[in-house]
Enzyme design. Structure first.
Site, PDB file in Angstrom:
ATOM      1  CE1 TYR A   1      -5.867  -7.750  -5.171  1.00 52.65           C
ATOM      2  CE2 TYR A   1      -4.763  -9.685  -6.051  1.00 52.65           C
ATOM      3  CZ  TYR A   1      -4.761  -8.577  -5.226  1.00 52.65           C
ATOM      4  OH  TYR A   1      -3.659  -8.288  -4.467  1.00 52.65           O
TER       5      TYR A   1
ATOM      6  CE1 TYR B   1      -4.403  -3.319  -3.975  1.00 58.99           C
ATOM      7  CE2 TYR B   1      -5.122  -5.004  -2.442  1.00 58.99           C
ATOM      8  CZ  TYR B   1      -4.332  -4.609  -3.507  1.00 58.99           C
ATOM      9  OH  TYR B   1      -3.479  -5.503  -4.092  1.00 58.99           O
TER      10      TYR B   1
END
Ligand SMILES: [Zn+2]
Lengths: 388, 147
Positions: free
Chosen positions: A342, A291
């Site tokens: 994202y 991430y």
């Protein structure tokens, strides 16, 4: 978790990747429905086969989806608490529901859609004041970048990590995005451009920040047995772990982590359980979907997950170890949150599935085990291992 | 020659103060320009701001002890870009995590102000300065202690 390979991801699907705010006038639930339909088609299942919903980061309303999609009965509906930290925990929950027989076909849907005119980057200023938030709002911490900058600064101080390492994360991730048609940024990023980029919150410059997008994505899971007869090569859930240590706790929202935790991503205990219960080590991981909301947090996750020693993440990255081409552990071959898109973890999960299937655009050769992480954030945080 | 940049402060309008049972004594102390920290009256550990119990002994006998306001910068950032329009006149400002002298397990998130940016570093010694807002809320902020 001790239910290795009893469940598998058998379908993935998504909407197109939109620039932030540009998915309107489609509604949030409409976006999710489109992703779920695409994922069931990818799996070769009927939408009516779905009998479970597993969410993270606020999720959505199960009966609304059932109504729009004509799903006759739900037998499992749950959500991992907190935000992006728990993202892959939703896949773990789905696998557990399937392994225990609570449900047969579970969908993990996620949609990120920004209201027109509002930006995620300043999200802290849009939430109602509460007694606990007063302590960081008073300091002018209004965007996630402000918090993570302080973790990065401490890592630099404690271990001598250089901005060159963050630069290499940004450059290598961009390199991967170039071949991806849906990626938002597809032009090479040079070291010169990186260092000329405006400083947003020292030591984070523009290129250390993730993008902001509107995307809905979905994963479909079912039992290993049923997965064998479906359209795609199954991506088995080898292990999942969600939670974390009290020392990390509220993390950036309290900043009270002891030294050995502060300059980290909070993932050391997650890694220990994740690998331990699966009987593997970092050396067995072929591709890592980390991430990457902020580039320094990739460096710290590499340390937490044992790809290098604590404090050596900077040098490890600078030596080219996370490159898709020639790296010892390719990181985010899809271009990550920094360069592709994202949407709070769902893009990393979909890429991990493609890597295990062997169908990724930037395919890591013979990838057998993929690691996927949730965002370093307030607990719970989460990790996932998918395997052939 | 580049001019010396001084750390400013975030604007008052940025947040409204909400308090509860376990944070009100802290903010009341601020009003009197006294930094009051929660400490367990039974086992003497410092307690996280806002916690209803001491995590070491589960006591609710939380005492509010006065602190000198001296400490060190544990980490910091220099915010240069105004992510929201109301920050426009306030950059650069310096959010910082402050480790207070003799206090273990309880750091403050605050600002280092009125200091040349180039003088601020991890480990810099700081002391508290009070900022009184028009709405009656006072905020602890920190300035460098010059050697
Ligand atoms: Zn106690």
């Amino acid at each position: 978790m001790k239910i290795a390979k009893q469940a598998a991801v058998v379908g993935i699907g998504s909407t197109p990747y939109y620039r932030r705010g540009e998915s309107h006038p489609q509604t949030f639930n409409e976006m999710i429905c489109k992703a779920v339909i695409a994922a069931t088609e990818d799996a070769g299942l009927s939408i009516k086969d779905i009998d479970g919903f597993s969410y993270y980061s606020s999720g959505t309303d199960t009966p609304l989806l059932m109504e729009s999609l004509g799903i006759p009965e739900v037998r499992y509906s749950s959500m991992v608490t907190s935000g992006g930290g728990g993202s892959v925990g939703a896949v773990q929950n789905a696998a557990m529901a399937i392994a225990t027989g609570a449900a047969n076909v579970v969908v993990v849907p996620f949609c990120m859609q920004q209201p027109m005119g509002k930006r995620y980057g300043s999200i802290m200023s849009q939430i109602d004041p509460t007694p606990d938030k007063a302590f960081f709002m008073a300091g002018g911490l209004v965007g996630p970048g402000h918090f993570f900058a302080m973790l990065a600064k401490r890592h630099m101080h404690q271990y001598g990590t250089r901005r060159e390492a963050f630069c290499e994360v940004a450059i290598s991730t961009r390199e991967n995005a170039i071949t991806r048609p849906q990626a938002r940024f597809r032009t090479p990023l040079t070291k010169e451009e990186y260092f000329a980029g405006p400083m947003i919150a020292d030591p984070l410059c523009r290129y250390d920040f993730c993008l902001e997008n509107d995307i809905a994505g979905a994963l479909i899971l079912t039992s290993a047995e049923r997965a064998k007869d479906l359209k795609q090569r199954p991506a088995y859930v080898l292990n999942g772990e969600q939670g974390g240590r009290r020392e990390w706790g509220r993390a950036i929202a309290w900043m009270n982590m002891p030294d050995e935790y502060f300059a980290s991503a909070g993932y050391a205990s997650i890694a220990e359980h994740l690998y331990g219960d699966a009987g593997i080590t970092a050396a067995d991981v072929d591709v890592a979907l980390l991430y990457d909301h902020f580039s320094p947090m990739v460096v710290m996750q590499l340390e937490d997950f044992g790809f290098c020693k604590r404090g050596e993440g900077g040098a490890f990255v600078e030596d080219g170890n996370i490159r898709f081409k020639g790296g010892s552990i390719p990181v985010n071959p899809h271009g990550g949150n920094l360069s592709e898109a994202y949407a709070v973890g769902i893009t990393h999960m979909m890429e991990a599935v493609e890597q295990i299937r062997g169908t990724a655009i930037n395919q890591v050769k013979d990838a057998e085990i993929a690691l996927v992480t949730g965002g370093p954030a307030s607990l719970p945080i989460s990790g996932l291992l998918l395997s052939r | 020659m580049s001019e010396i940049e001084i750390a400013k402060a975030p604007p008052d309008e940025l947040f409204q103060l909400e308090t509860d049972t376990w944070t009100e004594p802290y903010w009341n102390g601020c009003k009197d320009h006294i930094l009051k920290l929660p400490k367990c009256g039974d086992c003497q550990h410092y307690v996280e701001l806002g916690a209803s119990h001491c995590r070491h002994c589960l006591s609710q006998n939380i005492e509010w002890v006065e602190h000198s306001g001296k400490g060190k910068v544990y980490s910091f950032t220099i915010v240069r870009f105004p992510v929201i329009p109301s920050l426009q006149g306030s950059v650069p400002y310096v959010p910082a995590v402050i480790e207070l002298e003799g206090v273990d397990g309880l750091r403050l998130i605050s600002n280092v102000i009125d200091t040349p940016l180039s003088d601020i570093d991890v480990g810099s010694e700081v002391c508290v300065h009070w900022h009184d807002r028009n709405d009656g809320v006072s905020l602890p902020r920190f300035k460098l202690i010059k050697p």
